[in-house]
Design an enzyme around this catalytic site. Structure first.
Site, PDB file in Angstrom:
ATOM      1  CB  CYS A 380       3.552   0.410   4.006  1.00 10.91           C
ATOM      2  SG  CYS A 380       4.328   1.931   3.395  1.00 10.91           S
ATOM      3  CG  HIS A 519       6.004   0.271   8.399  1.00 12.61           C
ATOM      4  ND1 HIS A 519       6.244  -0.814   7.592  1.00 12.61           N
ATOM      5  CD2 HIS A 519       6.055   1.365   7.585  1.00 12.61           C
ATOM      6  CE1 HIS A 519       6.452  -0.411   6.353  1.00 12.61           C
ATOM      7  NE2 HIS A 519       6.336   0.909   6.322  1.00 12.61           N
ATOM      8  CD  GLU A 521       6.057  -3.492  10.213  1.00 11.66           C
ATOM      9  OE1 GLU A 521       6.732  -3.094   9.239  1.00 11.66           O
ATOM     10  OE2 GLU A 521       4.844  -3.255  10.337  1.00 11.66           O
TER      11      GLU A 521
END
Length: 547
Positions: A380, A519, A521
């Protein structure tokens, strides 16, 4: 119809209700049941999206664009069940819904009260999708006795009475403090917590007791007697070396069996825990170690980057190495040379964030990684800082910056390589935003598709040219600088389907340098590491071998 398990907490907060809920969900799955987990938070924010990470930790984003509590990340990581908007609600959202209905006249002129209108709204939320799964696990945030949590406790009490007998049980998590001077565990705080719960009409069926030491048989019998639960439903929850040990540890203590017994499910299906045995084998039998520097602005609170920390661990599992993550405040690099801090690391990760603070330090970290050929993952804002670094140092744009902070800082002249996204395509319609819009829920949120360039590094990592990842941002890299940046070796290897929004950049002729606008993750799991994190740690492992 689903069976409901309501998870409450007492004595103190931060005992691990979310982890216990997630572990129970994993254990029920291991016995062949389908599950869904939900979180009910008593705070008055509509959602945690506008909260500082120092206040609430990470904001976990779902595929359908909800900004939720970080506990939903635990739920997904342990069960693999993708969370939805209907899995998270706060007092703020409940009251907002009730007030909207009142303004529309839905209540036909009645006086609006906590009971029944607020509690009915909570019960309606609980009932959504209860025909989809075998078990619905609902965690109530905070602790019993909190004044803001009372409507939720009353709602789940009513809900359990509305349902047929045997469809709802209550699991209560408490603390057994250890008094060093006397050398004993004290059960009184747990007794008082259960007394408080019973005073509002809820009797726990299962007690989960956090403690630093094993619970002696005498204390277990005492808790069962004074709290009016079966002795085999008093479950010890000792401290663990890894959160991923929780399913196996809770199974050894009999948590899943106690829950099934409370529902009268007998004989219970035998559990298949091979998935979690493999996870722990990879954690406990690592064949090396890599050091990863996380250069961010919320480094004082690890929960601010919870999913990133866990995804790095998952990447280590995929490569059978232990990942030692070290948190470095990006502001340090605004005053000092980053080299002494970053030398010796096998990889560098720059995570997302908001605002100007620390951004120049993140840019220096990206430059260090690019010039020193150290594996770099920018997420990001971390991607945007890498783009700005390349624009300044290689593309002849020394004033490159972002509209997010440069215009706020009063800079008279800067090149907006990163701009405020005012329009984008979501599904079959166009979303429009203004800088003056409310902050809450106005970002580009949730899952979006990206097209990867065939033959690119990321296409190789994913093994695909079409992917879907979760977003949470309101600023984008301006595509008009693409040609200038690609001439300098920064390749735009992932784009939105309409070709307007850069999703991924990578540095040509670099061992591993990737920036992503989304994102990744958020979708990583211990038994299914995200491919970007798995390959990032693989690249770090190669550096470790060279060193």
């Amino acid at each position: 119809m689903a069976r409901y398990v309501f998870i409450t907490g007492g004595v103190v907060s931060s005992l691990g209700k979310g982890l216990a809920s997630a572990a129970l969900g994993a254990l029920l799955q291991a016995r062949g049941f389908s599950v869904r987990l939900r979180k009910l938070d008593p705070y008055l924010n509509v959602d945690p999206g506008t909260m500082s990470p120092f206040e609430h930790g990470e904001v976990f984003v779902t595929d359908d664009g909800a900004e939720t509590d970080l506990d939903l990340g635990h739920y997904e990581r342990f069960t693999g069940v993708a969370a939805r908007k209907t899995d998270s609600v706060s007092s703020g959202r409940i009251y907002s819904n009730v007030l909207e209905k009142e303004r529309r006249g839905d209540y036909l002129g009645k006086t609006i009260q906590v009971i029944p209108h607020v509690t009915n709204e909570i019960k309606d939320f609980l009932a959504v999708g209860d025909d989809e799964v075998d078990f619905m696990l609902c965690e109530i945030g905070g602790t019993v006795g909190d004044i803001e949590g009372l409507p939720f406790f009353e709602a789940i009490r009513q809900f359990s009475q509305d349902r047929p007998r045997g469809e709802c049980i209550f699991m209560h998590l408490t603390l057994l403090p250890y008094i060093t001077a006397s050398g004993e565990l004290k059960t009184k705080p747990t007794q008082h917590s259960v007394k408080e719960l019973r005073a509002i009409g809820i009797a726990p069926d299962v007690l989960v007791c956090r403690s630093e030491h094993p619970i002696p048989e005498k204390e277990r019998e005492k808790i069962a007697l004074f709290c009016n639960v079966r002795k085999d439903a008093v479950i010890a929850a000792p401290d663990l070396s890894s959160i991923y040990e929780a399913p196996l540890a809770y199974h050894r203590e009999g948590l899943d069996q106690a829950v099934l017994d409370a529902f009268g499910i007998s004989p219970a299906p035998r559990p298949n825990l091979a998935r979690w045995d493999d996870v722990m084998d990879r954690l406990n039998n690592a064949e090396g170690e890599v050091r990863v520097a996380i250069v961010g602005k919320y480094t004082q609170l690890e929960d601010a980057y919870k999913s990133i920390a866990e995804a790095l661990t998952h990447g280590g599992m995929a490569n059978r190495v232990r990942v030692r993550s070290e948190w470095i405040d990006a502001e340090i690099f605004e005053r000092e040379d980053p080299a002494p801090y970053l030398e010796g690391f096998h990889a560098i990760l720059v995570p997302g964030g908001f605002g100007e603070r620390g951004t120049e330090g993140k840019i220096k970290a990206a430059k260090f990684a690019r010039e020193r050929k150290v594996p770099y993952l920018g997420i990001c804002l971390g991607m945007q800082m890498a783009v700005i670094e390349t624009a300044r140092d290689l593309a002849g744009l020394p004033d490159a910056g972002s509209e997010e902070f440069d215009h706020e800082a009063g800079k008279k002249r800067f090149t907006p390589v990163v701009y405020h996204l005012k329009e984008w395509v979501q599904g079959n319609y166009t979303v429009q935003r203004k800088v003056s819009d409310d902050k809450g829920g106005t970002m580009r949120l949730g899952a979006y598709t990206a097209q990867l360039t065939p033959g690119s590094k990321v296409a190789e990592v994913y093994g695909a040219t079409t992917i879907e990842e979760r977003h949470r941002h309101r600023y984008e890299v301006d595509i008009k600088y693409r040609d200038k940046l690609e001439q300098c070796g920064l390749i735009f290897s992932g784009m939105s389907p309409d070709g307007r929004l850069p999703e991924i950049v990578e540095v040509k002729d670099h061992p591993w340098f990737i920036g992503v606008q989304f994102h990744p993750e958020l979708k990583s799991k211990p038994f299914a590491p995200h491919p970007l994190f798995a390959d990032f740690i693989r690249a770090a492992k190669e550096v470790e071998r060279l060193v």
